[in-house]
Design a protein around this motif. Sequence first.
Motif, short mmCIF file in Angstrom:
data_model
loop_
_atom_site.label_atom_id
_atom_site.label_comp_id
_atom_site.label_asym_id
_atom_site.label_seq_id
_atom_site.Cartn_x
_atom_site.Cartn_y
_atom_site.Cartn_z
N UNK A 147 0.85 -1.19 0.00
CA UNK A 147 0.00 0.00 0.00
C UNK A 147 0.89 1.23 0.00
N UNK A 148 0.53 2.23 -0.83
CA UNK A 148 1.23 3.51 -0.87
C UNK A 148 0.20 4.57 -0.50
N UNK A 149 0.57 5.44 0.44
CA UNK A 149 -0.32 6.50 0.90
C UNK A 149 0.10 7.81 0.27
N UNK A 150 -0.88 8.52 -0.33
CA UNK A 150 -0.63 9.80 -1.01
C UNK A 150 -1.42 10.90 -0.34
N UNK A 151 -0.88 12.12 -0.39
CA UNK A 151 -1.63 13.27 0.11
C UNK A 151 -2.90 13.45 -0.73
N UNK A 152 -3.78 14.28 -0.24
CA UNK A 152 -5.09 14.45 -0.90
C UNK A 152 -4.98 14.94 -2.34
N UNK A 166 3.96 11.39 -1.92
CA UNK A 166 3.88 10.12 -1.19
C UNK A 166 4.14 10.40 0.28
N UNK A 167 3.21 9.95 1.13
CA UNK A 167 3.36 10.14 2.57
C UNK A 167 4.01 8.93 3.24
N UNK A 220 4.46 -2.43 9.62
CA UNK A 220 4.78 -1.02 9.88
C UNK A 220 4.92 -0.28 8.55
N UNK A 221 4.38 0.92 8.52
CA UNK A 221 4.43 1.73 7.31
C UNK A 221 5.62 2.66 7.38
N UNK A 222 6.38 2.73 6.31
CA UNK A 222 7.52 3.63 6.23
C UNK A 222 7.05 4.99 5.74
N UNK A 223 7.52 6.03 6.40
CA UNK A 223 7.17 7.38 5.96
C UNK A 223 7.85 7.67 4.64
N UNK A 224 7.17 8.46 3.81
CA UNK A 224 7.74 8.86 2.53
C UNK A 224 8.90 9.82 2.76
N UNK A 225 9.68 10.04 1.71
CA UNK A 225 10.82 10.95 1.82
C UNK A 225 10.37 12.37 2.12
N UNK A 226 9.20 12.73 1.59
CA UNK A 226 8.68 14.08 1.82
C UNK A 226 7.75 14.13 3.03
N UNK A 227 7.28 12.94 3.47
CA UNK A 227 6.25 12.90 4.50
C UNK A 227 6.71 12.92 5.89
#
Length: 132
Positions: A106-111, A116-117, A125-132
């Motif tokens: 699963x990849x989480x994106x901002x609205x 990528x968040x 565990x979900x890894x935070x995005x480079x920008x998130x």
Amino acid sequence: MLSTISSLRSFFGIFFICIAVLLVVLGSFMLGGFFTDERKPSAEMVAFNSLSQEEQSLMISPKDSSVQKVVVDEELGESLGKEHLGNTVYAVTFHHTETADSGNLIVFLEEEKEKVLGKGFDGKQIERGQDG
């Protein structure tokens, strides 16, 4: 001679009206973005392009994914960052990527679907995005 001048005035009057209408139509097309090539990539493509070579080697296809709107709760906020609590984000799930140890990727994106968040696997565990 008067009729010739009158005919020319009518012709130029109609000509200028046609030009004005044409300019208005073209202007509205350009303001409406009809002539721009600026297309935002889909959420699936943004998510796919954020994957590492190793993740892409899992035979992932943007066509075999689904997008879901999710409100960041406490649990997801722990992974994505507390600043996202209560925000709506997009979860792009790549189907058929599960392994014996984990669920689907699963990849989480901002609205706005541009940043990528974080990313991870179902139940992991979900890894935070480079920008998130």
